[in-house]
Scaffold this active site. Structure first.
Site, PDB file in Angstrom:
ATOM      1  N   LYS A  79       0.858  -1.190   0.000  1.00  0.00           N
ATOM      2  CA  LYS A  79       0.000   0.000   0.000  1.00  0.00           C
ATOM      3  C   LYS A  79       0.891   1.236   0.000  1.00  0.00           C
ATOM      4  CE  LYS A  79      -4.484   1.018   0.357  1.00  0.00           C
ATOM      5  NZ  LYS A  79      -5.641   0.288  -0.168  1.00  0.00           N
ATOM      6  N   GLY A 178     -25.448   2.542   2.833  1.00  0.00           N
ATOM      7  CA  GLY A 178     -24.620   3.121   1.777  1.00  0.00           C
ATOM      8  C   GLY A 178     -24.995   2.629   0.398  1.00  0.00           C
ATOM      9  N   GLY A 180     -23.661   3.622  -2.665  1.00  0.00           N
ATOM     10  CA  GLY A 180     -22.693   4.173  -3.608  1.00  0.00           C
ATOM     11  C   GLY A 180     -22.451   3.196  -4.740  1.00  0.00           C
ATOM     12  N   VAL A 182     -20.844   0.439  -4.891  1.00  0.00           N
ATOM     13  CA  VAL A 182     -21.101  -0.971  -4.567  1.00  0.00           C
ATOM     14  C   VAL A 182     -22.534  -1.164  -4.077  1.00  0.00           C
ATOM     15  CG1 VAL A 182     -20.423  -2.922  -3.125  1.00  0.00           C
ATOM     16  CG2 VAL A 182     -18.680  -1.327  -3.935  1.00  0.00           C
TER      17      VAL A 182
HETATM   18  P1  NAD Z   1     -18.937   5.132  -2.556  1.00  0.00           P
HETATM   19  O1  NAD Z   1     -18.203   6.327  -2.055  1.00  0.00           O
HETATM   20  O2  NAD Z   1     -19.287   5.042  -3.998  1.00  0.00           O
HETATM   21  O3  NAD Z   1     -20.285   4.914  -1.731  1.00  0.00           O
HETATM   22  C1  NAD Z   1     -20.386   5.069  -0.359  1.00  0.00           C
HETATM   23  C2  NAD Z   1     -21.818   5.464  -0.069  1.00  0.00           C
HETATM   24  O4  NAD Z   1     -22.013   5.497   1.333  1.00  0.00           O
HETATM   25  C3  NAD Z   1     -22.172   6.853  -0.604  1.00  0.00           C
HETATM   26  O5  NAD Z   1     -23.392   6.794  -1.319  1.00  0.00           O
HETATM   27  C4  NAD Z   1     -22.293   7.691   0.663  1.00  0.00           C
HETATM   28  O6  NAD Z   1     -23.218   8.746   0.536  1.00  0.00           O
HETATM   29  C5  NAD Z   1     -22.760   6.650   1.656  1.00  0.00           C
HETATM   30  N1  NAD Z   1     -22.516   7.001   3.048  1.00  0.00           N
HETATM   31  C6  NAD Z   1     -21.470   7.649   3.592  1.00  0.00           C
HETATM   32  N2  NAD Z   1     -21.640   7.775   4.905  1.00  0.00           N
HETATM   33  C7  NAD Z   1     -22.799   7.178   5.212  1.00  0.00           C
HETATM   34  C8  NAD Z   1     -23.516   6.969   6.420  1.00  0.00           C
HETATM   35  N3  NAD Z   1     -23.072   7.406   7.598  1.00  0.00           N
HETATM   36  N4  NAD Z   1     -24.695   6.298   6.365  1.00  0.00           N
HETATM   37  C9  NAD Z   1     -25.164   5.850   5.192  1.00  0.00           C
HETATM   38  N5  NAD Z   1     -24.538   6.030   4.015  1.00  0.00           N
HETATM   39  C10 NAD Z   1     -23.369   6.689   4.036  1.00  0.00           C
HETATM   40  O7  NAD Z   1     -18.022   3.884  -2.110  1.00  0.00           O
HETATM   41  P2  NAD Z   1     -18.058   2.411  -2.704  1.00  0.00           P
HETATM   42  O8  NAD Z   1     -17.027   2.315  -3.776  1.00  0.00           O
HETATM   43  O9  NAD Z   1     -19.463   2.007  -2.978  1.00  0.00           O
HETATM   44  O10 NAD Z   1     -17.498   1.587  -1.470  1.00  0.00           O
HETATM   45  C11 NAD Z   1     -18.313   1.331  -0.326  1.00  0.00           C
HETATM   46  C12 NAD Z   1     -17.472   0.647   0.738  1.00  0.00           C
HETATM   47  O11 NAD Z   1     -16.955  -0.578   0.227  1.00  0.00           O
HETATM   48  C13 NAD Z   1     -16.252   1.442   1.203  1.00  0.00           C
HETATM   49  O12 NAD Z   1     -16.018   1.155   2.551  1.00  0.00           O
HETATM   50  C14 NAD Z   1     -15.134   0.873   0.366  1.00  0.00           C
HETATM   51  O13 NAD Z   1     -13.879   1.018   1.003  1.00  0.00           O
HETATM   52  C15 NAD Z   1     -15.535  -0.577   0.286  1.00  0.00           C
HETATM   53  N6  NAD Z   1     -15.006  -1.270  -0.891  1.00  0.00           N
HETATM   54  C16 NAD Z   1     -15.288  -0.810  -2.134  1.00  0.00           C
HETATM   55  C17 NAD Z   1     -14.799  -1.494  -3.237  1.00  0.00           C
HETATM   56  C18 NAD Z   1     -15.114  -1.027  -4.633  1.00  0.00           C
HETATM   57  O14 NAD Z   1     -14.903  -1.809  -5.571  1.00  0.00           O
HETATM   58  N7  NAD Z   1     -15.631   0.169  -4.849  1.00  0.00           N
HETATM   59  C19 NAD Z   1     -14.013  -2.643  -3.072  1.00  0.00           C
HETATM   60  C20 NAD Z   1     -13.754  -3.100  -1.781  1.00  0.00           C
HETATM   61  C21 NAD Z   1     -14.258  -2.400  -0.698  1.00  0.00           C
END
Ligand code: NAD
Length: 344
Positions: A79, A178, A180, A182
């Protein structure tokens, strides 16, 4: 300082970079190259101190070793962190690219918090040890969110089979924190499979969309973790499972995408003590890294990525069965499996 740091785990190398001309200050931590080049994203973050940046690099790189090993990838764990300054310009990113290049392929970077796919293209001017570049939709690689959602969907299926003896999602109630990249893709899959959804997000447009298109109930962001449901799927923030939130859980299963869901190692035991099945985050959320790895290794089309993601389901079933048989918590079982795979 380094050798005594609590998160130092006999990392193979911890490299500090400073570049006067561009103001770059970065740490690249290589935890293990036992299975292949140390792969893990780069974080651009405003750290309170150099020590905080080091802790993040050490902890996250070890996590990547575990994650890549459990995803069955020929990759080690590493990392990078760049200590944030006001401007993230091309010169700074190129200097970071040169830093990566100086490690001769021991470390391969990708996006993490604060970095974009465009940033990867700038870094790629100086090194080929970079992934997560923009790609055409048909190829492997690109935005990992949908691949992560696919793996989480399959992981939840393993969990409901193990814990609820359910083979399908009809009427299974999943609470998603959340929506987002995912969380929304996961919600769509679950809805298509017949699940009932309760969702929460700080963006009302996202919850409104889920309510309208997927028939989801919308919960307050402060209430979602305590929703009475079959599955809680944290897909927003890390460290959501702590002493207080675990005591308030009203689900038999926690299975979601968020990284580092357990606030402390003790919280894995707390979840287990409540009789709740926890899908270890770095195992269930590996779909994205599987997709990114296929791009970097040039080893696969979309079909082979799908096949690799499908293995998340039996892998989790194995962890759940082993945890039951040994009386250990699922996070401890997963860590032990990962350490065996990386020869530690
Ligand atoms: P993202 O930023 O696209 O989505 C996160 C969502 O969570 C957003 O819609 C945001 O508004 C919402 N959010 C933030 N705080 C919140 C709260 N207190 N209550 C409810 N909703 C809240 O992120 P993502 O890419 O969808 O990733 C989501 C999680 O999964 C993260 O923890 C990320 O580290 C993990 N992750 C993502 C991936 C990936 O491929 N994108 C891979 C492994 C792990």
């Amino acid at each position: 300082m380094l050798f005594d740091a609590p998160d130092f785990d006999a990392h193979e190398g911890v490299h500090w970079f400073a570049d006067r001309a561009t103001g770059l200050r970065a740490i690249i931590a290589v935890h293990s190259t036992h299975l292949g080049p140390a792969a893990g994203g780069c974080r651009f973050w405003d750290y309170a101190s150099d020590g905080a940046a080091l802790t993040d690099a050490l902890r996250l790189s070890r996590g990547m070793s575990y994650k890549n090993a459990m995803a069955g990838l020929p990759l080690g764990g590493g990392k990078a962190v760049i200590l944030k300054r006001e401007h993230k310009d091309d010169a700074l990113l190129e200097a970071f690219g040169s830093a990566i290049e100086s490690l001769s392929g021991k470390y391969v970077t990708a996006e993490d918090v604060g970095m974009t796919d465009h940033d990867m293209t700038v870094i790629a001017r100086k090194t080929r040890h970079v992934s997560g570049l923009p790609v055409s939709a048909a190829a492997a690689g690109g935005n990992p969110g949908p691949s992560t959602a696919e793996g989480v969907f399959l992981g939840i299926r393993a969990a409901i089979r193990h814990k609820l003896s359910r083979d399908n999602f009809n009427g299974v109630h999943v609470a998603i924190q959340g929506l987002g990249s995912v969380g929304m893709a996961l919600a769509e899959r679950l809805h298509a499979a017949g699940a009932k959804l309760t969702v929460a997000d700080i963006h009302p447009d996202r919850t409104a969309r889920a309510a309208r298109d997927l028939g989801a109930d919308v919960a307050d962001i402060r209430a979602i973790l305590a929703t009475t449901a079959d599955v809680l799927s944290p897909c927003a923030l890390g460290a959501v499972l702590d002493e207080a939130s675990i005591a308030a859980l009203n689900v038999p299963i926690v299975a979601g995408a968020a990284n580092n869901q357990l606030a402390t190692p003790a919280d894995g035991a707390r979840v287990q003590a409540r009789g709740i099945l926890y899908a270890p985050d770095y195992v269930i959320n590996a779909g994205g890294i599987i997709n990114v790895a296929a791009e970097y290794l040039g080893a696969g089309d979309a079909a082979s990525v799908t096949a690799a993601i499908a293995k998340i389901e039996p892998r989790l079933a194995d962890i759940f069965a082993t945890a039951d048989a040994d009386g250990r918590s699922t996070d401890v079982v997963a860590d032990a499996m990962a350490r065996t795979l990386i020869g530690r």
